[in-house]
Enzyme design. Sequence first.
Site, short mmCIF file in Angstrom:
data_model
loop_
_atom_site.label_atom_id
_atom_site.label_comp_id
_atom_site.label_asym_id
_atom_site.label_seq_id
_atom_site.Cartn_x
_atom_site.Cartn_y
_atom_site.Cartn_z
N GLU A 58 -13.90 -2.76 8.74
CA GLU A 58 -13.17 -3.19 7.54
C GLU A 58 -14.17 -3.50 6.42
O GLU A 58 -15.36 -3.71 6.67
CB GLU A 58 -12.39 -4.48 7.84
CG GLU A 58 -11.49 -4.42 9.04
CD GLU A 58 -10.18 -3.68 8.77
OE1 GLU A 58 -9.81 -3.57 7.59
OE2 GLU A 58 -9.56 -3.20 9.73
N ARG A 78 6.38 -2.67 3.73
CA ARG A 78 6.26 -3.24 2.40
C ARG A 78 6.63 -2.25 1.30
O ARG A 78 7.34 -2.57 0.37
CB ARG A 78 4.85 -3.79 2.17
CG ARG A 78 4.77 -5.29 2.42
CD ARG A 78 3.40 -5.81 2.15
NE ARG A 78 2.43 -5.10 2.99
CZ ARG A 78 1.30 -5.62 3.42
NH1 ARG A 78 0.97 -6.83 3.08
NH2 ARG A 78 0.47 -4.93 4.17
N LYS A 93 -2.35 -9.14 18.46
CA LYS A 93 -3.21 -10.01 19.28
C LYS A 93 -3.34 -11.42 18.70
O LYS A 93 -3.39 -12.40 19.45
CB LYS A 93 -4.59 -9.40 19.45
CG LYS A 93 -5.26 -9.02 18.14
CD LYS A 93 -6.47 -8.14 18.34
CE LYS A 93 -7.05 -7.74 16.99
NZ LYS A 93 -6.32 -6.59 16.39
N LYS A 141 -8.30 -11.09 21.89
CA LYS A 141 -7.92 -10.23 23.03
C LYS A 141 -8.27 -10.92 24.34
O LYS A 141 -7.50 -10.90 25.30
CB LYS A 141 -8.63 -8.89 22.91
CG LYS A 141 -8.18 -8.09 21.69
CD LYS A 141 -9.12 -6.92 21.41
CE LYS A 141 -8.67 -6.13 20.19
NZ LYS A 141 -9.70 -5.15 19.77
N THR A 165 -0.57 3.10 10.35
CA THR A 165 -1.00 4.20 11.22
C THR A 165 -0.31 4.13 12.58
O THR A 165 0.17 5.14 13.10
CB THR A 165 -2.52 4.11 11.45
OG1 THR A 165 -3.14 3.76 10.22
CG2 THR A 165 -3.09 5.43 11.93
N GLY A 217 -7.06 2.78 17.13
CA GLY A 217 -6.61 4.08 16.65
C GLY A 217 -5.10 4.19 16.74
O GLY A 217 -4.49 3.60 17.63
#
Lengths: 448, 448
Positions: free
Chosen positions: B200, B54, B115, B215, B22, B312
């Site tokens: 998730e 991939r 991160k 983070k 994304t 996002g």
Amino acid sequence: MINAPLSTASQPLRIGLAGLGTVGASVLRILRRQENALAARCGRAIRVTAVSARDRTRDRGVDLAGLTWFDDPVALAKSSEIDCLVELVGGSDGPAKAAVEAALASGKSVVTANKALLAHHGVALATLAEEQGVALAFEASSAGGIPVVKTLREALSGNNVTRLYGILNGTCNYILSRMEIEGLTFEACLADAQRLGYAEADPTFDVEGYDTAHKLAILTSLAFGTKIDAEAIHVEGISSIAPLDLKMADELGYRIKLLGVAERTKTGIEQRVHPTMVPKSSAIAQVMGVTNAVTIDADAVREITLVGPGAGGDPTASAVVADIADVARGTAGLPFGLPVARLETPTRAPMQRHEGGYYVRLAVLDHPGAAAAIATRMAEADISLESIVQRRSESAAARDPSGRSGAPVPVVLITYATSESAIRAALEKVSADGHIAEPPQVIRIERE
Amino acid sequence: MINAPLSTASQPLRIGLAGLGTVGASVLRILRRQENALAARCGRAIRVTAVSARDRTRDRGVDLAGLTWFDDPVALAKSSEIDCLVELVGGSDGPAKAAVEAALASGKSVVTANKALLAHHGVALATLAEEQGVALAFEASSAGGIPVVKTLREALSGNNVTRLYGILNGTCNYILSRMEIEGLTFEACLADAQRLGYAEADPTFDVEGYDTAHKLAILTSLAFGTKIDAEAIHVEGISSIAPLDLKMADELGYRIKLLGVAERTKTGIEQRVHPTMVPKSSAIAQVMGVTNAVTIDADAVREITLVGPGAGGDPTASAVVADIADVARGTAGLPFGLPVARLETPTRAPMQRHEGGYYVRLAVLDHPGAAAAIATRMAEADISLESIVQRRSESAAARDPSGRSGAPVPVVLITYATSESAIRAALEKVSADGHIAEPPQVIRIERE
């Protein structure tokens, strides 16, 4: 490539500081306190070598020993003892402008906190800086310690900004916050703000919105890549706001803030400063007291809000020192993020074509049919009403328990989105109809 | 001096994009949409020349024609067709680390949103970047579209940061917001978050605080000029938070947020991630849903808060593109703002010595004298109580209107500032006394 400034620029950056008021003294203190950290961050030392101020004898709580004193900031700007002028004199013209021009013309970088100078001469000064290949940095000119200039110029490089709005004047936000919380009048809160040092003896510049307008002019340019166009800003201040407006706003789910708003509309760039109804749930509505905040709507990042101190010696000096560090590192970039030749001349969106919701408070005379006549005038102008609130005035009720006294009754209308011209035309007719006792209070509503 | 990158670096910056999920697809779209504006801003064109992902056959909604395809991101990183690797593969090791190392080692700049990679290998990678004189930029690695890395690294150059705290995980904030507003359980909100794509399938990494910790590790380093020390972070997640805790928080004037907090204390740098009571009036408490926010306390600027989307595709890509623009302009600077050799090794402040207020919820058995025994244990440990709230449990009341049922009764204690070790020791004794039916719920309170 990024090590270039570290290896080649090992000479100290010599600062000439023009203006030793609260901000200037704080800049000097911070540069000394952070001397080692800044040298490590910038790959070279930063040293104030010369200063200029009006009164040589005043005790500013900072040691000026060893610094060359100039009575004339222009002489400081031209001095071969400095590489970078920090201009904290203030004022759109006069010595501030002369000193900044002299510094740029002699190939020195300039850091300034001067919003009036930028708003009036920003494009000309940026052109000069570009021609000379030097920096003109002005983070402190808008919203004090909040890094909104850097955010717009660098962090949003990949974005098309669609709207920017902010609380850019702490004095006004302090006054409106106290009026709201304590139910006080504008005059009472202004007097308190003056007593506490949050407002000047002549508060016109702050409370009538001109300070916000200067800052907005700068931010609009950065946000939209357009030439500064301060004259295009529609400006209204907060002196007309009554405690009743804050009370009604509260009941209707809003707060009143003095906002500077810049928006890309279908008719051009709209720039306006006025008291604004913002939904109580919005981020900007949470900002109370002297704090500033800026919200930016943009296509990629969606919405970001920056909140912090918009004034004060140390917070403003924090922004000035960040700019100095960028100059020392050689990373200051172009003044407006784009070459001046690439800045567009903005198409001014006329205020009459502004579209949005409106809060209208009317002092309606207790005539039979007055409410119906008003509603008809709105309907004739194709204005749809989201709500109508009628409050019987307390004084009238006290005089005449029947509720009919002939005294004016406050009526508040909240409209759906309409145009400025439609609302103005409708209210002119309402006034001409003779049903209202005083000119209507009109406050624009800003959507989230 | 500032025109140098514009005049000398007229060659396009050639980007190799590793990872076409994304965020990657959005980076590609933004670089194309903003091609002209970015070229004007950077003084040179930015062009994606090669990509790696991939699955070559997947339709990503972006045109890949003309781009060289690499199956292996390390081959992309080494390719002479690119000047800058944009790493959006993810993962602390494996191909992401190999590709970033290969790019840096071959003298290419790197922009990454990774991160985990930074939290585990940030210092080593920054050392490599510094040795090679190239950029390693990672704005998108913390708090998505919010420019907190740039703010800490550049805008606060003149500040000593004293504390940083933030809502850094949108999944947790979404769950806590819904639990609070709708009175739902953690499990119900998690299921909804999964359904809506905010969580998730395996939510452990988010809800147990590890994502926030990664983070925080990066931001702590930038804030205090210390080496990243992710292992030092005390981590607790939100899965133990009950609807009753949110209800009690509300009654007591607080909201519960999963915060990452980094603070310079007298015992060292304290880094912690845990559910936290924040005053409802604080800026951070207003941040609801998937939005992120970071507040920074520092000596010069006092307090600034940045609010925006923490995740996002487009918001994260906004940060990636800003880093790419800095690389193109030659203004990216050192990865952590300071040379790696100048980063201090942080002294770890042990969590047992953390000082602050506490919310403690106990399921107290309905024994005579239980409340007194608990209060005595607190007093013995020198813990002062700001408030005690006892709620007769509704189920108990339903069973036995006399109010004495033997069923546990929730008792909430709010303490004044005390130490973690004192509260833990006192609660161990309370447990041993046999007056409580389940382990105590302990939530730290963060002062404004």
